[in-house]
Design a protein around this motif. Structure first.
Motif, PDB file in Angstrom:
ATOM      1  N   LYS A 114      10.014   9.470 -20.626  1.00  0.00           N
ATOM      2  CA  LYS A 114      10.267   8.039 -20.471  1.00  0.00           C
ATOM      3  C   LYS A 114      10.372   7.639 -19.001  1.00  0.00           C
ATOM      4  O   LYS A 114       9.799   6.634 -18.579  1.00  0.00           O
ATOM      5  CB  LYS A 114      11.544   7.665 -21.218  1.00  0.00           C
ATOM      6  N   GLU A 115      11.108   8.415 -18.209  1.00  0.00           N
ATOM      7  CA  GLU A 115      11.276   8.066 -16.793  1.00  0.00           C
ATOM      8  C   GLU A 115       9.954   8.155 -16.025  1.00  0.00           C
ATOM      9  O   GLU A 115       9.709   7.380 -15.109  1.00  0.00           O
ATOM     10  CB  GLU A 115      12.365   8.916 -16.121  1.00  0.00           C
ATOM     11  N   CYS A 116       9.086   9.073 -16.428  1.00  0.00           N
ATOM     12  CA  CYS A 116       7.778   9.197 -15.775  1.00  0.00           C
ATOM     13  C   CYS A 116       6.865   8.033 -16.158  1.00  0.00           C
ATOM     14  O   CYS A 116       6.117   7.522 -15.318  1.00  0.00           O
ATOM     15  CB  CYS A 116       7.114  10.515 -16.146  1.00  0.00           C
ATOM     16  N   MET A 117       6.930   7.610 -17.407  1.00  0.00           N
ATOM     17  CA  MET A 117       6.093   6.497 -17.849  1.00  0.00           C
ATOM     18  C   MET A 117       6.481   5.203 -17.133  1.00  0.00           C
ATOM     19  O   MET A 117       5.633   4.376 -16.834  1.00  0.00           O
ATOM     20  CB  MET A 117       6.179   6.312 -19.370  1.00  0.00           C
ATOM     21  N   LYS A 118       7.759   5.045 -16.826  1.00  0.00           N
ATOM     22  CA  LYS A 118       8.213   3.864 -16.083  1.00  0.00           C
ATOM     23  C   LYS A 118       7.610   3.871 -14.674  1.00  0.00           C
ATOM     24  O   LYS A 118       7.150   2.849 -14.180  1.00  0.00           O
ATOM     25  CB  LYS A 118       9.734   3.831 -16.027  1.00  0.00           C
ATOM     26  N   ILE A 119       7.592   5.049 -14.041  1.00  0.00           N
ATOM     27  CA  ILE A 119       6.995   5.180 -12.709  1.00  0.00           C
ATOM     28  C   ILE A 119       5.491   4.902 -12.781  1.00  0.00           C
ATOM     29  O   ILE A 119       4.932   4.245 -11.909  1.00  0.00           O
ATOM     30  CB  ILE A 119       7.271   6.580 -12.123  1.00  0.00           C
ATOM     31  N   LYS A 120       4.850   5.371 -13.858  1.00  0.00           N
ATOM     32  CA  LYS A 120       3.420   5.126 -14.038  1.00  0.00           C
ATOM     33  C   LYS A 120       3.147   3.630 -14.151  1.00  0.00           C
ATOM     34  O   LYS A 120       2.201   3.119 -13.542  1.00  0.00           O
ATOM     35  CB  LYS A 120       2.899   5.851 -15.276  1.00  0.00           C
ATOM     36  N   GLN A 121       3.991   2.913 -14.880  1.00  0.00           N
ATOM     37  CA  GLN A 121       3.840   1.461 -14.985  1.00  0.00           C
ATOM     38  C   GLN A 121       3.927   0.824 -13.607  1.00  0.00           C
ATOM     39  O   GLN A 121       3.200  -0.114 -13.297  1.00  0.00           O
ATOM     40  CB  GLN A 121       4.916   0.862 -15.889  1.00  0.00           C
ATOM     41  N   HIS A 122       4.832   1.347 -12.775  1.00  0.00           N
ATOM     42  CA  HIS A 122       4.998   0.786 -11.438  1.00  0.00           C
ATOM     43  C   HIS A 122       3.736   0.976 -10.600  1.00  0.00           C
ATOM     44  O   HIS A 122       3.248   0.031  -9.990  1.00  0.00           O
ATOM     45  CB  HIS A 122       6.193   1.418 -10.733  1.00  0.00           C
ATOM     46  N   THR A 172       0.819  -1.211   0.000  1.00  0.00           N
ATOM     47  CA  THR A 172       0.000   0.000   0.000  1.00  0.00           C
ATOM     48  C   THR A 172       0.853   1.262   0.000  1.00  0.00           C
ATOM     49  O   THR A 172       0.625   2.176  -0.796  1.00  0.00           O
ATOM     50  CB  THR A 172      -0.950   0.003   1.224  1.00  0.00           C
ATOM     51  N   LYS A 173       1.843   1.332   0.876  1.00  0.00           N
ATOM     52  CA  LYS A 173       2.705   2.523   0.940  1.00  0.00           C
ATOM     53  C   LYS A 173       3.494   2.699  -0.356  1.00  0.00           C
ATOM     54  O   LYS A 173       3.680   3.818  -0.836  1.00  0.00           O
ATOM     55  CB  LYS A 173       3.673   2.413   2.121  1.00  0.00           C
ATOM     56  N   HIS A 174       3.981   1.586  -0.886  1.00  0.00           N
ATOM     57  CA  HIS A 174       4.747   1.625  -2.130  1.00  0.00           C
ATOM     58  C   HIS A 174       3.866   2.138  -3.271  1.00  0.00           C
ATOM     59  O   HIS A 174       4.296   2.968  -4.083  1.00  0.00           O
ATOM     60  CB  HIS A 174       5.282   0.224  -2.427  1.00  0.00           C
ATOM     61  N   CYS A 175       2.635   1.675  -3.342  1.00  0.00           N
ATOM     62  CA  CYS A 175       1.668   2.121  -4.341  1.00  0.00           C
ATOM     63  C   CYS A 175       1.464   3.635  -4.241  1.00  0.00           C
ATOM     64  O   CYS A 175       1.582   4.363  -5.224  1.00  0.00           O
ATOM     65  CB  CYS A 175       0.355   1.376  -4.122  1.00  0.00           C
ATOM     66  N   TYR A 176       1.173   4.106  -3.048  1.00  0.00           N
ATOM     67  CA  TYR A 176       0.906   5.529  -2.815  1.00  0.00           C
ATOM     68  C   TYR A 176       2.131   6.381  -3.146  1.00  0.00           C
ATOM     69  O   TYR A 176       2.023   7.436  -3.777  1.00  0.00           O
ATOM     70  CB  TYR A 176       0.489   5.715  -1.356  1.00  0.00           C
ATOM     71  N   ALA A 177       3.315   5.908  -2.766  1.00  0.00           N
ATOM     72  CA  ALA A 177       4.553   6.649  -3.037  1.00  0.00           C
ATOM     73  C   ALA A 177       4.799   6.753  -4.542  1.00  0.00           C
ATOM     74  O   ALA A 177       5.187   7.818  -5.048  1.00  0.00           O
ATOM     75  CB  ALA A 177       5.723   5.980  -2.343  1.00  0.00           C
ATOM     76  N   LYS A 178       4.588   5.664  -5.275  1.00  0.00           N
ATOM     77  CA  LYS A 178       4.805   5.675  -6.730  1.00  0.00           C
ATOM     78  C   LYS A 178       3.789   6.571  -7.429  1.00  0.00           C
ATOM     79  O   LYS A 178       4.122   7.265  -8.392  1.00  0.00           O
ATOM     80  CB  LYS A 178       4.741   4.256  -7.312  1.00  0.00           C
ATOM     81  N   TYR A 179       2.547   6.582  -6.945  1.00  0.00           N
ATOM     82  CA  TYR A 179       1.525   7.459  -7.523  1.00  0.00           C
ATOM     83  C   TYR A 179       1.965   8.921  -7.382  1.00  0.00           C
ATOM     84  O   TYR A 179       1.950   9.677  -8.346  1.00  0.00           O
ATOM     85  CB  TYR A 179       0.183   7.235  -6.825  1.00  0.00           C
ATOM     86  N   ASN A 180       2.389   9.299  -6.190  1.00  0.00           N
ATOM     87  CA  ASN A 180       2.844  10.672  -5.956  1.00  0.00           C
ATOM     88  C   ASN A 180       4.111  10.982  -6.748  1.00  0.00           C
ATOM     89  O   ASN A 180       4.256  12.078  -7.302  1.00  0.00           O
ATOM     90  CB  ASN A 180       3.089  10.903  -4.466  1.00  0.00           C
ATOM     91  N   GLU A 181       5.023  10.021  -6.805  1.00  0.00           N
ATOM     92  CA  GLU A 181       6.282  10.207  -7.534  1.00  0.00           C
ATOM     93  C   GLU A 181       6.023  10.460  -9.021  1.00  0.00           C
ATOM     94  O   GLU A 181       6.683  11.293  -9.639  1.00  0.00           O
ATOM     95  CB  GLU A 181       7.162   8.970  -7.354  1.00  0.00           C
ATOM     96  N   PHE A 182       5.047   9.761  -9.595  1.00  0.00           N
ATOM     97  CA  PHE A 182       4.723   9.967 -11.009  1.00  0.00           C
ATOM     98  C   PHE A 182       4.290  11.409 -11.258  1.00  0.00           C
ATOM     99  O   PHE A 182       4.741  12.041 -12.220  1.00  0.00           O
ATOM    100  CB  PHE A 182       3.629   9.010 -11.472  1.00  0.00           C
ATOM    101  N   PHE A 183       3.426  11.949 -10.432  1.00  0.00           N
ATOM    102  CA  PHE A 183       2.935  13.299 -10.683  1.00  0.00           C
ATOM    103  C   PHE A 183       3.989  14.368 -10.406  1.00  0.00           C
ATOM    104  O   PHE A 183       4.007  15.402 -11.064  1.00  0.00           O
ATOM    105  CB  PHE A 183       1.620  13.548  -9.930  1.00  0.00           C
ATOM    106  N   ARG A 184       4.895  14.104  -9.472  1.00  0.00           N
ATOM    107  CA  ARG A 184       6.030  15.022  -9.290  1.00  0.00           C
ATOM    108  C   ARG A 184       6.923  14.986 -10.532  1.00  0.00           C
ATOM    109  O   ARG A 184       7.363  16.024 -11.023  1.00  0.00           O
ATOM    110  CB  ARG A 184       6.823  14.654  -8.038  1.00  0.00           C
ATOM    111  N   CYS A 185       7.197  13.785 -11.040  1.00  0.00           N
ATOM    112  CA  CYS A 185       8.027  13.622 -12.231  1.00  0.00           C
ATOM    113  C   CYS A 185       7.384  14.299 -13.440  1.00  0.00           C
ATOM    114  O   CYS A 185       8.058  15.012 -14.190  1.00  0.00           O
ATOM    115  CB  CYS A 185       8.247  12.131 -12.507  1.00  0.00           C
ATOM    116  N   SER A 186       6.087  14.080 -13.627  1.00  0.00           N
ATOM    117  CA  SER A 186       5.415  14.649 -14.795  1.00  0.00           C
ATOM    118  C   SER A 186       5.338  16.173 -14.719  1.00  0.00           C
ATOM    119  O   SER A 186       5.356  16.840 -15.754  1.00  0.00           O
ATOM    120  CB  SER A 186       4.023  14.048 -14.969  1.00  0.00           C
TER     121      SER A 186
END
Length: 103
Positions: free
Chosen positions: A69-77, A47-61
């Motif tokens: 490319k690096e943001c799309m990889k985070i989105k896949q995660h 759960t924490k990993h999911c939430y962290a990756k969701y937030n990380e994607f929007f910071r990256c984007s």
């Protein structure tokens, strides 16, 4: 105890299974890749990993653009870690300006 049908798994019907709705920009092929091991979230509950990756994607984007490319990889995660219902709820909260995360 689970009993296989006479013809094996391949003869089973898919009738009654729920159709999975993928988030925009995500294909079935993207789901084949899961997030790498994260030492900060080593437990089975991701759960924490999911939430962290969701937030990380929007910071990256926000910094690199959503199609980077690096943001799309985070989105896949986060798509592979998070239930679709959570992603939809968080997307709606972001659109309404009510998302509680550090975007």
């Amino acid at each position: 105890e689970v009993k296989l049908p006479a013809g094996g798994w391949s003869s089973m019907s898919v009738e009654g299974l729920k159709e999975v709705k993928l988030p925009a920009g995500v294909t079935a092929k993207d789901l084949l890749h899961t997030a790498p091991y994260n030492a900060y979230n080593p437990q089975q509950n991701q759960t924490k990993h999911c939430y962290a990756k969701y937030n990380e994607f929007f910071r990256c984007s926000r910094v690199n653009g959503e199609d980077a490319k690096e943001c799309m990889k985070i989105k896949q995660h986060f798509v592979s870690l998070c239930p679709v219902e959570w992603i939809e709820k968080w997307d709606q909260q972001r659109e309404e300006g009510k998302f509680p995360g550090p975007l």
